[in-house]
Design a protein around this motif. Structure first.
Motif, PDB file in Angstrom:
ATOM      1  N   SER A 104      10.804 -69.256 -62.805  1.00 18.33           N
ATOM      2  CA  SER A 104      11.795 -69.731 -63.773  1.00 18.33           C
ATOM      3  C   SER A 104      13.133 -69.889 -63.063  1.00 18.33           C
ATOM      4  O   SER A 104      13.322 -69.410 -61.933  1.00 18.33           O
ATOM      5  N   HIS A 105      14.079 -70.545 -63.728  1.00 19.00           N
ATOM      6  CA  HIS A 105      15.323 -70.940 -63.075  1.00 19.00           C
ATOM      7  C   HIS A 105      16.500 -70.557 -63.967  1.00 19.00           C
ATOM      8  O   HIS A 105      16.971 -71.372 -64.771  1.00 19.00           O
ATOM      9  N   PRO A 106      16.968 -69.304 -63.843  1.00 16.39           N
ATOM     10  CA  PRO A 106      18.073 -68.840 -64.693  1.00 16.39           C
ATOM     11  C   PRO A 106      19.293 -69.736 -64.539  1.00 16.39           C
ATOM     12  O   PRO A 106      19.612 -70.179 -63.429  1.00 16.39           O
ATOM     13  N   PRO A 107      19.993 -70.017 -65.629  1.00 16.23           N
ATOM     14  CA  PRO A 107      21.163 -70.902 -65.549  1.00 16.23           C
ATOM     15  C   PRO A 107      22.310 -70.271 -64.780  1.00 16.23           C
ATOM     16  O   PRO A 107      22.428 -69.048 -64.689  1.00 16.23           O
ATOM     17  N   SER A 108      23.149 -71.119 -64.242  1.00 15.02           N
ATOM     18  CA  SER A 108      24.362 -70.681 -63.564  1.00 15.02           C
ATOM     19  C   SER A 108      25.329 -70.086 -64.581  1.00 15.02           C
ATOM     20  O   SER A 108      25.642 -70.719 -65.592  1.00 15.02           O
ATOM     21  N   ARG A 109      25.839 -68.894 -64.298  1.00 17.34           N
ATOM     22  CA  ARG A 109      26.798 -68.275 -65.203  1.00 17.34           C
ATOM     23  C   ARG A 109      28.136 -68.991 -65.174  1.00 17.34           C
ATOM     24  O   ARG A 109      28.939 -68.835 -66.097  1.00 17.34           O
ATOM     25  N   THR A 110      28.387 -69.764 -64.136  1.00 22.86           N
ATOM     26  CA  THR A 110      29.621 -70.548 -64.066  1.00 22.86           C
ATOM     27  C   THR A 110      29.472 -71.879 -64.787  1.00 22.86           C
ATOM     28  O   THR A 110      30.356 -72.291 -65.543  1.00 22.86           O
ATOM     29  N   LEU A 111      28.347 -72.568 -64.576  1.00 26.03           N
ATOM     30  CA  LEU A 111      28.218 -73.932 -65.070  1.00 26.03           C
ATOM     31  C   LEU A 111      27.582 -74.050 -66.456  1.00 26.03           C
ATOM     32  O   LEU A 111      27.870 -75.002 -67.180  1.00 26.03           O
ATOM     33  N   SER A 112      26.733 -73.114 -66.832  1.00 27.31           N
ATOM     34  CA  SER A 112      26.054 -73.281 -68.123  1.00 27.31           C
ATOM     35  C   SER A 112      27.015 -73.301 -69.314  1.00 27.31           C
ATOM     36  O   SER A 112      26.787 -74.057 -70.269  1.00 27.31           O
ATOM     37  N   PRO A 113      28.148 -72.531 -69.298  1.00 24.38           N
ATOM     38  CA  PRO A 113      29.077 -72.668 -70.417  1.00 24.38           C
ATOM     39  C   PRO A 113      29.765 -74.026 -70.475  1.00 24.38           C
ATOM     40  O   PRO A 113      30.299 -74.413 -71.512  1.00 24.38           O
ATOM     41  N   LEU A 114      29.769 -74.760 -69.370  1.00 24.17           N
ATOM     42  CA  LEU A 114      30.369 -76.088 -69.320  1.00 24.17           C
ATOM     43  C   LEU A 114      29.350 -77.174 -69.656  1.00 24.17           C
ATOM     44  O   LEU A 114      29.610 -78.072 -70.469  1.00 24.17           O
ATOM     45  N   LEU A 115      28.197 -77.107 -69.015  1.00 25.32           N
ATOM     46  CA  LEU A 115      27.198 -78.163 -69.170  1.00 25.32           C
ATOM     47  C   LEU A 115      26.330 -77.963 -70.400  1.00 25.32           C
ATOM     48  O   LEU A 115      25.734 -78.932 -70.887  1.00 25.32           O
ATOM     49  N   GLY A 116      26.237 -76.731 -70.877  1.00 27.34           N
ATOM     50  CA  GLY A 116      25.438 -76.455 -72.064  1.00 27.34           C
ATOM     51  C   GLY A 116      24.075 -75.886 -71.730  1.00 27.34           C
ATOM     52  O   GLY A 116      23.510 -76.146 -70.665  1.00 27.34           O
ATOM     53  N   ASN A 117      23.528 -75.116 -72.654  1.00 28.90           N
ATOM     54  CA  ASN A 117      22.242 -74.456 -72.430  1.00 28.90           C
ATOM     55  C   ASN A 117      21.061 -75.410 -72.442  1.00 28.90           C
ATOM     56  O   ASN A 117      19.970 -75.054 -71.999  1.00 28.90           O
ATOM     57  N   ARG A 118      21.259 -76.629 -72.960  1.00 29.21           N
ATOM     58  CA  ARG A 118      20.173 -77.605 -73.002  1.00 29.21           C
ATOM     59  C   ARG A 118      20.221 -78.570 -71.828  1.00 29.21           C
ATOM     60  O   ARG A 118      19.466 -79.544 -71.788  1.00 29.21           O
ATOM     61  N   SER A 119      21.094 -78.319 -70.855  1.00 30.32           N
ATOM     62  CA  SER A 119      21.145 -79.166 -69.670  1.00 30.32           C
ATOM     63  C   SER A 119      19.798 -79.170 -68.963  1.00 30.32           C
ATOM     64  O   SER A 119      19.131 -78.136 -68.851  1.00 30.32           O
ATOM     65  N   VAL A 120      19.420 -80.325 -68.462  1.00 35.22           N
ATOM     66  CA  VAL A 120      18.171 -80.429 -67.701  1.00 35.22           C
ATOM     67  C   VAL A 120      18.176 -79.507 -66.487  1.00 35.22           C
ATOM     68  O   VAL A 120      17.120 -79.114 -65.984  1.00 35.22           O
TER      69      VAL A 120
END
Length: 364
Positions: free
Chosen positions: A53-69
């Motif tokens: 699995s590929h945990p989201p970036s804690r820096t970028l996910s609040p910007l790009l959103g949790n549904r980002s590809v």
């Protein structure tokens, strides 16, 4: 977080430089997290990527959103890549890239301009045209201001990451403008093929990922050309141009890390592009810029990531870098100012600092 993990978070580049000589290519960042750059480990990770699995970036996910590809996994991620990858095929856009690049070069002033800022503006115009079908410099300038407030310096990035944890950093007004432009695009490339509830996250992800690292890679390529006497005059040779771009991507990769991989047991491994590209056991004189290097072994060169997360825009990015460098050197004499080129981090992306300015005078 242990002391090593804290150094990794707060002073990324100095920390990476400090562990560069670790021959096993592994550093423990926390109880269940490792940084890896040994080519055998990296190759194994990429080979087995579908099982991780590929945990989201804690820096970028609040910007790009949790549904980002960028964060989706499994069948959902594969379906989105099948949808989005055709949109990013480089050979579709040569005429578009030529047009945007020629206009940007024609608009260059005789006064110095910030190298990284200029390449970011240019590559954002290109991906904006691809996503929206039209030029909209006002919208793209608003998008740039939004990003700069959060990633424009290391201090801003850390504040954005830690002082408001657990919340998104969306700008509702900007989001409305982006969605309106995406829905009215001709042709409606994204709005016609994506679920409405995911459209915002994918538009922002494409704009961000489609320009930030390409801009940095272009700026670094121009930097190394400027620092290598006589090289600019030889770049009419396409093979040498490609080798020059590849060596710049090795020595100054626009992304320092290649995302997170997590096993079913919760162990997280983060491949380091920066360290893999500077490993002395792989590259002779790794800090020397040498376009004549031999092909590296598997797992030793991955500026666009790898496995199922390999950048789908790789061919488009290389097309843009080649076109910008070739057109700029054809039309202008280029000189860069400032001897200081301490990399500036924007998230985990690495660009030349604002102090590096470009003076581009017309060829007679």
């Amino acid at each position: 977080m242990n002391r090593t993990g804290l150094r990794f978070t707060l002073r990324l580049i100095p920390f990476l430089d400090s562990v560069e000589g670790f021959e096993d290519g592994l550093v423990k960042l926390g109880d269940r997290r490792w940084l890896a750059w040994h080519p055998d480990v990296v190759s194994a990770l990429f080979r087995n990527d579908r099982a991780l699995s590929h945990p989201p970036s804690r820096t970028l996910s609040p910007l790009l959103g949790n549904r980002s590809v960028l964060w989706l996994d499994g069948a959902e991620h594969a379906a989105y890549r099948r949808t989005l990858t055709p949109l990013l095929r480089g050979n579709r856009y040569q005429a578009l890239v030529d047009d945007v690049v020629e206009r940007a070069i024609a608009e260059l002033p005789s006064d110095p301009v910030g190298l990284a800022a200029w390449t970011r503006t240019l590559t954002l115009r290109i991906i904006g045209r691809i996503v929206f079908g039209v030029d909209d410099d006002e919208l793209l300038a608003a998008f740039t201001r939004w990003l700069d407030r959060r990633l424009g310096s290391r201090v801003r990035t850390l504040a954005h990451r830690y002082l408001a944890r657990g919340t998104t950093r969306f700008d509702p007004h900007l989001d409305r403008m982006l969605l309106h432009r995406a829905r009215t695009a001709e042709p409606p490339a994204l709005a016609a093929c994506l679920p409405e509830e995911d459209l915002r996250d994918q538009v922002v992800s494409l704009l961000f990922a489609g320009h930030e690292t390409t801009a940095s890679a272009t700026a670094w390529t121009l930097y190394w050309i400027d620092r290598t006497p006589g090289l600019a005059e030889e770049l009419t040779d396409e093979a040498l141009l490609d080798a020059t771009i590849a060596e710049s991507l090795r020595l100054s990769p626009p992304a320092t890390l290649a995302g997170n991989r997590m096993s079913g047991e919760g162990m997280v491994i983060t491949p380091s592009i920066y360290l893999a590209h500077r490993r002395a056991a792989t590259y002779a004189d790794p800090h020397v810029f040498d376009p004549g290097r031999a092909q590296p072994p598997p797992g030793a060169f991955f500026p666009f990531g790898g496995g199922v997360r390999r950048c789908p825009g790789k061919d488009l990015a290389l097309l843009e870098i080649r076109t910008i460098v070739t057109a700029l050197l054809r039309h202008r004499h280029v000189r860069l100012s400032s001897a200081d080129c301490t990399p500036q981090l924007r998230g985990a992306a690495m660009a030349p600092p604002p102090s590096v300015a470009m003076v581009a005078t017309c060829r007679r």
